[in-house]
Design an enzyme around this catalytic site. Structure first.
Site, mmCIF file in Angstrom:
data_model
loop_
_atom_site.group_PDB
_atom_site.id
_atom_site.type_symbol
_atom_site.label_atom_id
_atom_site.label_comp_id
_atom_site.label_asym_id
_atom_site.label_seq_id
_atom_site.Cartn_x
_atom_site.Cartn_y
_atom_site.Cartn_z
ATOM 1 N N LYS A 46 8.591 8.490 -10.495
ATOM 2 C CA LYS A 46 7.768 7.338 -10.892
ATOM 3 C C LYS A 46 6.642 7.136 -9.888
ATOM 4 C CE LYS A 46 11.017 4.233 -8.562
ATOM 5 N NZ LYS A 46 12.234 3.392 -8.769
ATOM 6 N N ARG A 145 18.763 -7.245 -11.450
ATOM 7 C CA ARG A 145 17.373 -6.899 -11.745
ATOM 8 C C ARG A 145 17.404 -6.461 -13.197
ATOM 9 N NH1 ARG A 145 14.216 -2.200 -8.456
ATOM 10 N NH2 ARG A 145 15.493 -0.957 -9.856
ATOM 11 N N TYR A 271 -11.484 -6.770 14.386
ATOM 12 C CA TYR A 271 -11.520 -8.094 13.751
ATOM 13 C C TYR A 271 -10.516 -9.039 14.399
ATOM 14 C CZ TYR A 271 -14.278 -6.471 9.740
ATOM 15 O OH TYR A 271 -15.265 -5.992 8.927
ATOM 16 N N MET A 329 -10.745 -1.926 6.807
ATOM 17 C CA MET A 329 -10.634 -1.317 5.483
ATOM 18 C C MET A 329 -10.794 0.201 5.531
ATOM 19 S SD MET A 329 -12.785 -2.041 1.981
ATOM 20 C CE MET A 329 -12.460 -3.780 1.928
#
Ligand SMILES: *Cc1c(COP(=O)(O)O)cnc(C)c1O
Length: 386
Positions: A46, A145, A271, A329
């Site tokens: 998956k 679940r 940052y 990023m």
């Protein structure tokens, strides 16, 4: 791993994800050997084979003998189907949405159904001469679940004709705590699922059973049933977290150094100015950030391996260096002050993942698990399959 076959493409100049298919197949065989006689080893592919790419992973596993493949969605199943010969089964772990049963059956995909209503819709949409296309049924044995409620399952057993016309070929359940062998819930779930298997076989004698994920395989033979469903361990995640990893690393992530600099005075890096570099420190800015799967939560806690040399006939050397400041990023920064002047001069790249810095290590540094590291790996760098 041997990377000499990897082409230097434009994409690879932005970073290289090296995927070792030999290690993948090795891991598949390790898991298969671990299973009791008569239990088959399937593969969970998956989320694009946990981010590594079904186009290469699925054929490699088929060639190694795997015939049971598990994906999450209809779209994933449709993408995997053309990669496999007819004799391979593809199971959709999150089932099929109402209205798409026909499309699912037409593509030869086996959905995991979890309610009586879903079984009825499956029969209505796909039955020919009173028998539906193959499907799977999942019981909730304690994870709470996806899975049929035990009470609903008991009622379903009173409707043998529905079960038979629905053509249930696989009966499964999923363990919530398999990575903790001491957790009491494992044996409770095993007991519930085993009892349910006995009851279901009275109505559907041909049904196959499936319970163990990667870690479940290491809980021992009672957990193995007919088909195991490992995912993460195939891709190098440790299925036995409190013991040495029996798997080989499958991924290596190598990011180019954009800039090497020595800071003049004590200064804050990145940052938010969260971490200080001391005067005279050497820093390497690397092309790879949170948009590339370098999770921001590992800011200042991650490690990389500075890759030195390799252009000449000498073997490459690796020195582990700490990340400093926040991950951005597109880039992140490492403190490479531990390197000698000569090593700095020959610094080529920084590896974030390799045989020693595994997805499990990176996951721990980022406050998550190796699974999420794999599925977060980005698409802005080149990929090379060995
Ligand atoms: C993802 C998944 C698996 C594979 O689990 P791993 O821990 O990756 O081995 C098996 N079964 C189900 C139902 C899953 O959702």
């Amino acid at each position: 791993m041997d990377e000499s076959d990897c082409q230097v493409t434009r994409e690879a100049s932005e970073g290289l994800l090296i995927i070792d298919c030999a290690a993948l197949v090795h891991n598949y065989r390790v898991l298969r050997r671990r299973l009791r006689a008569g239990s088959r080893c399937g593969a969970v592919v998956k989320a694009d084979a946990y981010g590594l790419g079904v186009a290469r992973v699925v054929p490699a596993l088929y060639a190694a003998g795997c015939r049971d493949f598990f994906v999450a969605t209809l779209a994933e199943g449709e993408a995997v189907r053309p990669l496999l010969p007819e004799d391979a089964r593809i199971v959709l772990l999150t089932g099929v949405r109402p209205g798409f049963e026909h499309a699912c059956a037409e593509s030869g995909l086996v959905p995991v159904l979890v309610t009586t209503a879903q079984l009825q819709s499956w029969v209505e949409a796909t039955a020919r001469d009173g028998v539906a296309a193959p499907c799977a049924l999942k019981l909730d044995s304690g994870m709470t679940r996806l899975g049929m409620e035990p009470a609903e399952f008991r009622q379903l057993l009173q409707q043998p004709s529905l079960l038979q016309s629905a053509n249930v070929q696989l009966f499964l359940s999923h363990l919530a705590c398999a990575d903790d062998p001491h957790h009491l819930q494992n044996s409770q779930q095993l007991q519930r699922f085993s009892d349910a298997c006995v009851a279901l076989r009275k109505v559907c004698p041909q049904v196959e059973t499936s319970f163990a994920n990667s870690s479940g395989i290491y809980l021992g033979e009672p957990y193995h049933f007919d088909v195991a469903r490992p995912g993460a361990a195939l891709y190098g995640v440790n299925p036995t977290p409190d013991q040495p990893n029996p798997m080989r690393a499958v991924v290596r992530l190598r990011l180019p150094v954009l800039q090497v600099r020595q800071v003049e005075r004590d200064c804050a890096v990145g940052y938010g100015a969260t971490q200080q570099a001391r005067a005279g420190s050497w820093l390497a800015v690397v092309r790879g950030g949170y948009a590339d799967g370098v999770l921001r939560t590992q800011s200042g806690r991650g490690r990389g391996a500075a890759v030195i040399g390799g252009a000449t006939s000498e073997p490459e050397q690796r020195v582990v260096v700490p990340m400093i400041g926040r991950v951005s990023m597109d880039s992140c920064v490492f403190d490479i002050s531990a390197l000698s002047e000569q090593q700095r001069g020959r610094l080529q790249a920084i590896e974030l993942l390799n045989d020693e810095l595994t997805v499990d290590h990176m996951g721990a540094a980022a406050g998550t698990i190796g699974y999420e590291i794999l599925t977060s790996l980005g698409h802005r760098y080149g990929r090379c399959y060995l």
